[in-house]
Motif scaffolding. Structure first.
Motif, PDB file in Angstrom:
ATOM      1  N   MET A 114     -14.243  -5.756   8.619  1.00 52.58           N
ATOM      2  CA  MET A 114     -14.457  -4.466   7.965  1.00 52.58           C
ATOM      3  C   MET A 114     -13.137  -3.728   7.749  1.00 52.58           C
ATOM      4  SD  MET A 114     -18.067  -3.074   9.526  1.00 52.58           S
ATOM      5  CE  MET A 114     -18.173  -1.641   8.470  1.00 52.58           C
ATOM      6  N   VAL A 115     -12.186  -3.880   8.670  1.00 52.76           N
ATOM      7  CA  VAL A 115     -10.856  -3.270   8.486  1.00 52.76           C
ATOM      8  C   VAL A 115     -10.191  -3.868   7.250  1.00 52.76           C
ATOM      9  CG1 VAL A 115      -8.540  -3.035   9.464  1.00 52.76           C
ATOM     10  CG2 VAL A 115     -10.551  -2.717  10.936  1.00 52.76           C
ATOM     11  N   ASP A 116     -10.297  -5.202   7.112  1.00 51.39           N
ATOM     12  CA  ASP A 116      -9.720  -5.879   5.951  1.00 51.39           C
ATOM     13  C   ASP A 116     -10.393  -5.400   4.658  1.00 51.39           C
ATOM     14  OD1 ASP A 116      -8.181  -7.995   4.564  1.00 51.39           O
ATOM     15  OD2 ASP A 116     -10.164  -8.865   4.249  1.00 51.39           O
ATOM     16  N   GLN A 117     -11.734  -5.253   4.703  1.00 56.38           N
ATOM     17  CA  GLN A 117     -12.469  -4.782   3.525  1.00 56.38           C
ATOM     18  C   GLN A 117     -12.044  -3.360   3.151  1.00 56.38           C
ATOM     19  OE1 GLN A 117     -16.521  -5.308   4.866  1.00 56.38           O
ATOM     20  NE2 GLN A 117     -16.642  -7.406   4.115  1.00 56.38           N
ATOM     21  N   LEU A 118     -11.842  -2.514   4.169  1.00 56.89           N
ATOM     22  CA  LEU A 118     -11.427  -1.133   3.902  1.00 56.89           C
ATOM     23  C   LEU A 118     -10.047  -1.107   3.236  1.00 56.89           C
ATOM     24  CD1 LEU A 118     -12.075   1.888   4.213  1.00 56.89           C
ATOM     25  CD2 LEU A 118     -10.923   1.823   6.426  1.00 56.89           C
ATOM     26  N   LEU A 119      -9.132  -1.975   3.680  1.00 60.66           N
ATOM     27  CA  LEU A 119      -7.794  -2.023   3.077  1.00 60.66           C
ATOM     28  C   LEU A 119      -7.867  -2.443   1.598  1.00 60.66           C
ATOM     29  CD1 LEU A 119      -5.787  -3.647   6.022  1.00 60.66           C
ATOM     30  CD2 LEU A 119      -5.537  -1.306   5.140  1.00 60.66           C
ATOM     31  N   ARG A 120      -8.761  -3.399   1.298  1.00 61.81           N
ATOM     32  CA  ARG A 120      -8.937  -3.819  -0.097  1.00 61.81           C
ATOM     33  C   ARG A 120      -9.474  -2.667  -0.949  1.00 61.81           C
ATOM     34  NH1 ARG A 120     -11.290  -9.986  -0.233  1.00 61.81           N
ATOM     35  NH2 ARG A 120     -10.255 -10.744   1.634  1.00 61.81           N
ATOM     36  N   ILE A 121     -10.418  -1.919  -0.375  1.00 61.78           N
ATOM     37  CA  ILE A 121     -10.996  -0.789  -1.110  1.00 61.78           C
ATOM     38  C   ILE A 121      -9.940   0.289  -1.339  1.00 61.78           C
ATOM     39  CG2 ILE A 121     -12.680   1.101  -0.927  1.00 61.78           C
ATOM     40  CD1 ILE A 121     -14.531  -0.946   0.536  1.00 61.78           C
ATOM     41  N   GLN A 122      -9.096   0.536  -0.326  1.00 59.17           N
ATOM     42  CA  GLN A 122      -8.022   1.527  -0.478  1.00 59.17           C
ATOM     43  C   GLN A 122      -7.096   1.155  -1.642  1.00 59.17           C
ATOM     44  OE1 GLN A 122      -7.078   1.366   3.941  1.00 59.17           O
ATOM     45  NE2 GLN A 122      -6.220   3.358   3.430  1.00 59.17           N
ATOM     46  N   ARG A 123      -6.722  -0.137  -1.710  1.00 61.14           N
ATOM     47  CA  ARG A 123      -5.832  -0.574  -2.793  1.00 61.14           C
ATOM     48  C   ARG A 123      -6.503  -0.404  -4.153  1.00 61.14           C
ATOM     49  NH1 ARG A 123      -4.435  -4.601   1.092  1.00 61.14           N
ATOM     50  NH2 ARG A 123      -5.899  -6.097   0.180  1.00 61.14           N
ATOM     51  N   TRP A 124      -7.783  -0.779  -4.209  1.00 57.56           N
ATOM     52  CA  TRP A 124      -8.535  -0.670  -5.471  1.00 57.56           C
ATOM     53  C   TRP A 124      -8.740   0.792  -5.864  1.00 57.56           C
ATOM     54  CZ3 TRP A 124     -13.909   0.918  -5.379  1.00 57.56           C
ATOM     55  CH2 TRP A 124     -14.521   0.903  -6.637  1.00 57.56           C
ATOM     56  N   ALA A 125      -8.955   1.663  -4.865  1.00 56.15           N
ATOM     57  CA  ALA A 125      -9.224   3.090  -5.128  1.00 56.15           C
ATOM     58  C   ALA A 125      -8.095   3.738  -5.910  1.00 56.15           C
ATOM     59  CB  ALA A 125      -9.452   3.841  -3.817  1.00 56.15           C
ATOM     60  N   GLY A 126      -6.874   3.258  -5.708  1.00 56.09           N
ATOM     61  CA  GLY A 126      -5.734   3.831  -6.413  1.00 56.09           C
ATOM     62  C   GLY A 126      -5.625   3.377  -7.857  1.00 56.09           C
ATOM     63  N   LYS A 127      -6.415   2.334  -8.237  1.00 54.42           N
ATOM     64  CA  LYS A 127      -6.295   1.781  -9.592  1.00 54.42           C
ATOM     65  C   LYS A 127      -7.530   2.024 -10.460  1.00 54.42           C
ATOM     66  CE  LYS A 127      -5.530  -2.310  -7.816  1.00 54.42           C
ATOM     67  NZ  LYS A 127      -5.295  -3.748  -7.650  1.00 54.42           N
ATOM     68  N   THR A 128      -8.701   2.134  -9.826  1.00 57.70           N
ATOM     69  CA  THR A 128      -9.935   2.190 -10.617  1.00 57.70           C
ATOM     70  C   THR A 128     -10.043   3.493 -11.404  1.00 57.70           C
ATOM     71  OG1 THR A 128     -12.364   2.091 -10.530  1.00 57.70           O
ATOM     72  CG2 THR A 128     -11.275   3.113  -8.646  1.00 57.70           C
ATOM     73  N   ARG A 129     -10.590   3.377 -12.612  1.00 56.08           N
ATOM     74  CA  ARG A 129     -10.841   4.577 -13.416  1.00 56.08           C
ATOM     75  C   ARG A 129     -12.297   5.012 -13.307  1.00 56.08           C
ATOM     76  NH1 ARG A 129      -8.805   3.453 -19.338  1.00 56.08           N
ATOM     77  NH2 ARG A 129      -9.366   5.651 -19.546  1.00 56.08           N
TER      78      ARG A 129
END
Length: 623
Positions: A114-129
């Protein structure tokens, strides 16, 4: 000129003209368009050139994405119309920036995954429109992290949210309000029904026409929305959020997090008391078990005490205020669920692997649905490949109260007599026999050799699926793919890649699955897909029909099963060049009077009872 391989189909043209008439003159149209007609294009073309405000509702999020990202751009380009289109999903499909931040700062994830999944979401959150979580396809839909970074109606802070100005959901709703055509799903349509009823405004913009695709799924979705339910997930989420918000906004009433923990324990104890089986049961089963009643009482007491403590915290912060509102609503819903049952309602429960849901469902929704439809000024089109029983729409019309609708039925353009063979084996035991599944597997083994794998085996129960999977091990030389061993999408991808696999599935593979070409050349169905007689909602509706002097088997159970069989059989021929064999192992199809209803509802395939004809069919080269 725009679409490779496009061929003119009279049925598609006629459907498009019928939809255009509804758009121009108003009214309600119910229409069945057989596989291969291209019903999506048949309603998209008149919708896009009408110049009207259109809402299209589909059965699932996957179909929404396919319609919006693939079909709509194709038709819009072909027509050269500058229509402004939007995609709108339910709030749980959008990243909530406030909950993402809260989850990051809480730092209490239960596993490294879940920590790994959260890090992926954080990275995506900065790019998604858009914030649409479907963009992050590398994370499974059911990943445990998603509820921690998306919102629900319960836990959304609304205008009090610190991230309100950047909210992805609000932006999606704004785009929908401004668009000429909006693609939604049935859950969102029913959610809008409820908001209109409660006077809270609209999720959806006003529209000139509503087009309901995969309309056969709508009665079940609407039934769930017009009732009341409380789930273990809701209760545990309230307990977790209360503790998180307490640490952020208060910190001086230690009884509050202690009570949150007590609620969480009471909810988990109730799940254990309900037993380990995954099932649906009537409320009377709960009332007859003192241990379950005691565990349910402990949940209600814990919720009530949490509400008392949250009231002491009023004014401390928006997060705790939201928790109080949710707590009070859950208390009210549990009171409603625990009241004596009326003749107009069905109370029942279901258990999932780690949760449960307590439900109250209306006995009939036709009047409720008709009333809510009347609150929208637009015209309506209901369409699917499976709405009619025989050539009658009576069953569907009765479910939703659509008595005065126009109707039309267009059969498939495929050459079923030459493309498909329908085989009903001789000598199999009755479906109720304990040896039935073993006999189905014995029959299937030589069929799978003839088809060289390339088959779906569809079962009406998980028990039969598991038994068949065990019995097939080592008996066929083709890759075996079993539902539950991997996510549905992954299993389908593997099935297509192998080209000779055998996929064993239950309900979720009966519809909405599209495998074109030789990879799927045989569909084996164990039984006529009657709903489980132990299902509490079905049983209550059967009893109600009996009280009114009706024949529930012929009026309800047979039509439902005929539509389900059409869905399962529809997996076989998906393209003008497809060939295949449909095997139905249920002797009742030919031995019982009601079998004629199933036969009349199916495409005009060639029929046989001789396995040698199946071998000859597969030995023939494609024409």
């Amino acid at each position: 000129r725009t679409i490779d391989g496009f061929t003119c189909r009279p049925q598609q043209q006629e459907m498009a003209q019928s939809v255009a008439r509804i758009l121009e003159f108003g009214g309600v149209l119910i229409c069945e368009a057989g596989t291969g007609i291209g019903k999506t294009f048949a309603y998209l073309v008149p919708a896009l050139i009408s110049g009207q405000k259109i809402i299209i509702s589909t059965g699932t999020k996957n179909l929404q994405d396919q319609l919006f990202h693939r079909d709509l751009p194709l038709i819009r380009d072909a027509l050269s119309v500058p229509t402004n289109v939007a995609l709108l999903k339910g709030r749980a499909n959008y990243l909530c920036l406030h909950r993402l931040e809260t989850t990051q700062s809480a730092g209490r994830l239960s596993s490294r995954e879940m920590v790994d999944q959260l890090l992926r979401i954080q990275r995506w959150a900065g790019k998604t429109r858009t914030g649409d979580i479907a963009e992050l396809s590398e994370l499974p839909e059911d990943a445990g992290i998603w509820p921690l970074v998306t919102s629900t109606t319960d836990n959304c802070l609304g205008q009090e949210c610190p991230s309100y100005g950047d909210c992805h959901l609000l932006e999606a709703r704004r785009r929908a309000q401004e668009a000429d055509l909006v693609v939604i799903n049935h859950h969102l349509l029913c959610a809008d029904f409820l908001l209109k009823e409660e006077g809270f405004g609209d999720l959806l913009p006003e529209a000139d026409c509503f087009i309901i695709d995969e309309a056969h799924q709508l009665p079940d979705v609407a039934s769930n929305f017009f009732g009341t339910s409380v789930s273990g997930h809701q209760l545990l989420e309230l307990a977790r959020d209360t503790e998180t918000e307490y640490l952020k906004e208060a910190g001086d009433l230690k009884e509050l997090p202690e009570q949150s923990a007590r609620l969480g324990k009471a909810v988990r104890d109730l799940r254990l008391t309900l037993g380990m089986d995954i099932r649906r049961g009537a409320w009377s089963e709960l009332e007859g078990d003192q241990r379950i009643l005691s565990a349910l009482g402990a949940v209600r007491d814990a919720l009530q005490e949490l509400g008392r403590l949250l009231r002491l915290m009023q004014g401390r912060g928006t997060g705790l205020e939201s928790c109080l509102t949710r707590c009070q609503q859950l208390e009210l819903d549990l009171v409603t669920l625990c009241k004596p049952e009326s003749d107009e309602e069905i109370r029942w429960f279901e258990t999932q692997r780690q949760s449960f849901r307590l439900n109250l469902t209306p006995m009939e929704i036709s009047g409720l649905f008709r009333e809510r439809m009347a609150r929208y000024r637009g015209s309506w089109v209901f369409t699917s490949a499976t709405l009619a029983v025989g050539e009658s729409f009576r069953h569907f019309q009765q479910q939703l109260g659509l008595d005065k609708a126009q109707s039309a039925l267009w059969g498939s353009p495929f050459d079923y007599p030459n493309q498909a063979l329908w085989y009903v084996p001789r000598g199999l035991p009755e479906p109720s026999s304990p040896d039935f599944t073993a006999a189905v597997v014995d029959e299937a083994v030589p069929l799978l050799e003839s088809s060289r794998g390339r088959a779906f085996m569809l079962f009406t129960s998980h028990r039969a699926l598991r038994e068949a999977a065990d019995l097939l091990q080592g008996r066929v030389g083709f890759p075996l793919l079993v539902q539950g061993s991997a996510p549905k999408g992954e299993l389908l991808n593997r099935f297509r890649e192998h080209g000779n696999a055998v996929l064993l599935g239950t309900a979720s593979f009966w519809e909405g699955v599209d495998v074109r070409g030789e990879a799927l050349s045989c569909v084996i169905i164990d039984k006529l897909p009657f709903a489980s007689p132990g299902d509490p909602v079905l049983q209550a509706r059967i009893n109600a029909l009996k009280k009114r002097g009706g024949n529930p088997f012929m009026e309800f159970q047979v039509p439902q099963a005929a539509i389900a069989l059409k869905q399962g059989a529809g997996r076989l021929i998906r393209d003008v060049n497809d060939r295949g064999v449909l095997v139905v192992c249920d002797q009742r199809l030919l031995r019982r009077g009601y079998g004629r209803i199933f036969l009349d509802s199916m495409p005009p395939m060639s029929r046989t009872r001789d396995q040698a004809d199946v071998r000859r069919f597969f030995a023939q080269p494609p024409q």
